[in-house]
Motif scaffolding. Structure first.
Motif, PDB file in Angstrom:
ATOM      1  N   ALA A 180     -70.703  20.561 112.199  1.00  0.00           N
ATOM      2  CA  ALA A 180     -69.837  19.750 111.331  1.00  0.00           C
ATOM      3  C   ALA A 180     -68.466  20.393 111.148  1.00  0.00           C
ATOM      4  N   ARG A 181     -68.433  21.723 111.040  1.00  0.00           N
ATOM      5  CA  ARG A 181     -67.162  22.449 110.877  1.00  0.00           C
ATOM      6  C   ARG A 181     -66.965  23.455 112.004  1.00  0.00           C
ATOM      7  N   ALA A 182     -67.420  23.057 113.180  1.00  0.00           N
ATOM      8  CA  ALA A 182     -67.189  23.878 114.375  1.00  0.00           C
ATOM      9  C   ALA A 182     -66.960  22.934 115.552  1.00  0.00           C
ATOM     10  N   ILE A 183     -65.739  22.901 116.038  1.00  0.00           N
ATOM     11  CA  ILE A 183     -65.364  22.009 117.132  1.00  0.00           C
ATOM     12  C   ILE A 183     -65.084  22.831 118.373  1.00  0.00           C
ATOM     13  N   ALA A 184     -65.689  22.434 119.479  1.00  0.00           N
ATOM     14  CA  ALA A 184     -65.507  23.123 120.754  1.00  0.00           C
ATOM     15  C   ALA A 184     -64.743  22.216 121.708  1.00  0.00           C
ATOM     16  N   ARG A 185     -63.633  22.727 122.233  1.00  0.00           N
ATOM     17  CA  ARG A 185     -62.837  21.981 123.196  1.00  0.00           C
ATOM     18  C   ARG A 185     -62.714  22.798 124.480  1.00  0.00           C
ATOM     19  N   GLN A 186     -63.472  22.397 125.495  1.00  0.00           N
ATOM     20  CA  GLN A 186     -63.435  23.094 126.770  1.00  0.00           C
ATOM     21  C   GLN A 186     -62.397  22.460 127.684  1.00  0.00           C
ATOM     22  N   ILE A 187     -61.519  23.317 128.240  1.00  0.00           N
ATOM     23  CA  ILE A 187     -60.508  22.877 129.194  1.00  0.00           C
ATOM     24  C   ILE A 187     -60.807  23.600 130.505  1.00  0.00           C
ATOM     25  N   GLN A 188     -61.096  22.858 131.527  1.00  0.00           N
ATOM     26  CA  GLN A 188     -61.635  23.412 132.760  1.00  0.00           C
ATOM     27  C   GLN A 188     -60.752  24.526 133.336  1.00  0.00           C
ATOM     28  N   LYS A 189     -61.422  25.595 133.743  1.00  0.00           N
ATOM     29  CA  LYS A 189     -60.715  26.762 134.267  1.00  0.00           C
ATOM     30  C   LYS A 189     -59.900  26.436 135.512  1.00  0.00           C
ATOM     31  N   GLN A 190     -60.471  25.705 136.448  1.00  0.00           N
ATOM     32  CA  GLN A 190     -59.796  25.438 137.711  1.00  0.00           C
ATOM     33  C   GLN A 190     -58.923  24.192 137.681  1.00  0.00           C
ATOM     34  N   HIS A 191     -59.334  23.188 136.926  1.00  0.00           N
ATOM     35  CA  HIS A 191     -58.662  21.887 137.020  1.00  0.00           C
ATOM     36  C   HIS A 191     -58.099  21.390 135.690  1.00  0.00           C
ATOM     37  N   GLY A 192     -58.030  22.268 134.712  1.00  0.00           N
ATOM     38  CA  GLY A 192     -57.417  21.883 133.449  1.00  0.00           C
ATOM     39  C   GLY A 192     -55.909  21.799 133.565  1.00  0.00           C
ATOM     40  N   THR A 193     -55.251  21.340 132.494  1.00  0.00           N
ATOM     41  CA  THR A 193     -53.793  21.254 132.466  1.00  0.00           C
ATOM     42  C   THR A 193     -53.288  21.739 131.124  1.00  0.00           C
ATOM     43  N   PHE A 194     -52.024  22.125 131.092  1.00  0.00           N
ATOM     44  CA  PHE A 194     -51.454  22.568 129.823  1.00  0.00           C
ATOM     45  C   PHE A 194     -51.264  21.399 128.866  1.00  0.00           C
ATOM     46  N   LEU A 195     -51.109  20.200 129.386  1.00  0.00           N
ATOM     47  CA  LEU A 195     -51.054  19.030 128.511  1.00  0.00           C
ATOM     48  C   LEU A 195     -52.349  18.911 127.715  1.00  0.00           C
ATOM     49  N   GLN A 196     -53.488  19.125 128.353  1.00  0.00           N
ATOM     50  CA  GLN A 196     -54.757  19.100 127.637  1.00  0.00           C
ATOM     51  C   GLN A 196     -54.812  20.198 126.567  1.00  0.00           C
ATOM     52  N   ARG A 198     -52.218  21.547 124.984  1.00  0.00           N
ATOM     53  CA  ARG A 198     -51.344  21.148 123.875  1.00  0.00           C
ATOM     54  C   ARG A 198     -52.019  20.098 122.997  1.00  0.00           C
ATOM     55  N   GLU A 199     -52.699  19.159 123.624  1.00  0.00           N
ATOM     56  CA  GLU A 199     -53.392  18.116 122.853  1.00  0.00           C
ATOM     57  C   GLU A 199     -54.483  18.722 121.984  1.00  0.00           C
ATOM     58  N   ALA A 200     -55.175  19.741 122.499  1.00  0.00           N
ATOM     59  CA  ALA A 200     -56.212  20.397 121.715  1.00  0.00           C
ATOM     60  C   ALA A 200     -55.612  21.134 120.519  1.00  0.00           C
ATOM     61  N   ILE A 201     -54.478  21.793 120.706  1.00  0.00           N
ATOM     62  CA  ILE A 201     -53.816  22.477 119.589  1.00  0.00           C
ATOM     63  C   ILE A 201     -53.384  21.464 118.532  1.00  0.00           C
ATOM     64  N   PHE A 205     -54.608  21.263 114.530  1.00  0.00           N
ATOM     65  CA  PHE A 205     -53.769  21.220 113.336  1.00  0.00           C
ATOM     66  C   PHE A 205     -54.032  19.961 112.518  1.00  0.00           C
ATOM     67  N   ALA A 206     -54.311  18.853 113.177  1.00  0.00           N
ATOM     68  CA  ALA A 206     -54.667  17.639 112.445  1.00  0.00           C
ATOM     69  C   ALA A 206     -55.935  17.866 111.626  1.00  0.00           C
ATOM     70  N   LYS A 207     -56.916  18.562 112.208  1.00  0.00           N
ATOM     71  CA  LYS A 207     -58.143  18.879 111.481  1.00  0.00           C
ATOM     72  C   LYS A 207     -57.862  19.824 110.320  1.00  0.00           C
ATOM     73  N   ALA A 208     -57.046  20.844 110.565  1.00  0.00           N
ATOM     74  CA  ALA A 208     -56.729  21.813 109.517  1.00  0.00           C
ATOM     75  C   ALA A 208     -56.030  21.151 108.341  1.00  0.00           C
ATOM     76  N   ILE A 209     -55.113  20.235 108.645  1.00  0.00           N
ATOM     77  CA  ILE A 209     -54.391  19.525 107.591  1.00  0.00           C
ATOM     78  C   ILE A 209     -55.327  18.601 106.828  1.00  0.00           C
TER      79      ILE A 209
END
Length: 290
Positions: A180-196, A198-201, A205-209
């Protein structure tokens, strides 16, 4: 000046360079005159016994039984290692207090997020992230974990501490679960992107707020860097810089006090120190200008 917790006693000789790194980062920062250093004293053992299984804490304190005392991954137990870990965790508490006073602070430390209640794991002896939530039960503590490995220990501590929220952005799961208060966001090591990334960050912050966090604790991991043995090949030095800048700018914009720690990094020490020191300089620039 940016408030920083650090002690020369953070150092211990181990089979890794993880504590050597802490000294090197401090030495790189001190001549700049941009950082005010605070030296923590050793933590009270009873505080750690409230956080972790007292049997494990006692084993680590005296070095026996050896298997339990070294279960976190350091091959050799010694009093230098023990005392360094005690000061590092005291620095977590002190840095949190400094963040509430100054909006931004840091502890030149690492080795927290894999530690579970029963014992330490993967060079994380005690969970200094959950420790902050324990010591300030009237404050909501939000962990933004940007280590390459999922913060499994901290996620489990959210089941024990109602004022702890863990948001972990990683490539390597390390058994990190969602609650409930632990969110996991995996961004693939080989095929992830920095856009993903940034979206996770932004999501964090939306959750923190929304949760009305009183403090964000940012794990500024460097083992995700493209030159790290564990790293993602697409996550360049420039993207690391943008990651740090985004975190600090959002925290300042939303007036959420933030403290940060180093987290993982395993490439050649000179390059690694430059990356970690860069996080401090970016924080100083965002909060205090050049």
């Amino acid at each position: 000046m940016l408030q920083v917790c650090y002690s020369p006693h953070y150092f211990a000789t181990t089979h890794t360079n993880s504590m050597e790194k802490l000294v090197a980062v401090a030495n790189a920062l001190q001549p700049t005159g941009r950082f005010q250093f605070h030296e923590p004293q050793p933590i009270d053992l009873e505080i750690l016994k409230q956080l972790h299984d007292p049997v494990y804490v006692e084993a680590f304190d005296c070095g026996e039984p050896k298997k339990l005392a070294t279960f976190q991954g350091f091959k050799q137990w010694n009093t230098q290692l023990r005392d360094a870990i005690y000061r590092i965790n005291a620095g977590q508490i002190q840095a949190a207090e400094l963040a509430w006073q100054h909006q931004i602070s840091a502890n030149i430390a690492q080795g927290f997020h894999h530690a579970h209640y029963q014992c330490g794991v993967a060079f994380c002896t005690f969970n200094g992230l959950a420790l902050i939530a324990q010591q300030f039960p009237d404050k909501k503590i939000f962990i933004l974990d940007c280590d390459q490995h999922g913060g499994d220990g901290t996620a489990e501590f959210t089941l024990r501490l109602d004022n702890l929220f863990n948001f972990s952005i990683f490539a390597l799961t390390s058994g990190c679960r969602s609650y409930a208060r632990a969110i996991a966001r995996q961004i693939q090591k080989q095929h992830g992107t920095f856009l993903q990334y940034r979206e996770a960050i932004a999501e964090a912050f939306a959750k923190a707020i929304d949760w009305q966090a009183d403090l964000i604790v940012y794990q500024a991991g460097m083992d995700c860097h493209q030159n790290d043995p564990c790293g993602s090949p697409w996550l360049s030095t420039e993207y690391i810089r943008q990651r740090d800048e985004m975190v600090f700018q959002l925290a300042k914009q939303h007036q959420i006090p933030l403290m940060f720690v180093l987290a993982g990094g395993y490439q050649a020490l000179p390059d690694l120190v430059d990356l970690h020191a860069g996080t401090f300089h970016i924080a100083h620039q965002v909060y205090y200008g050049n």
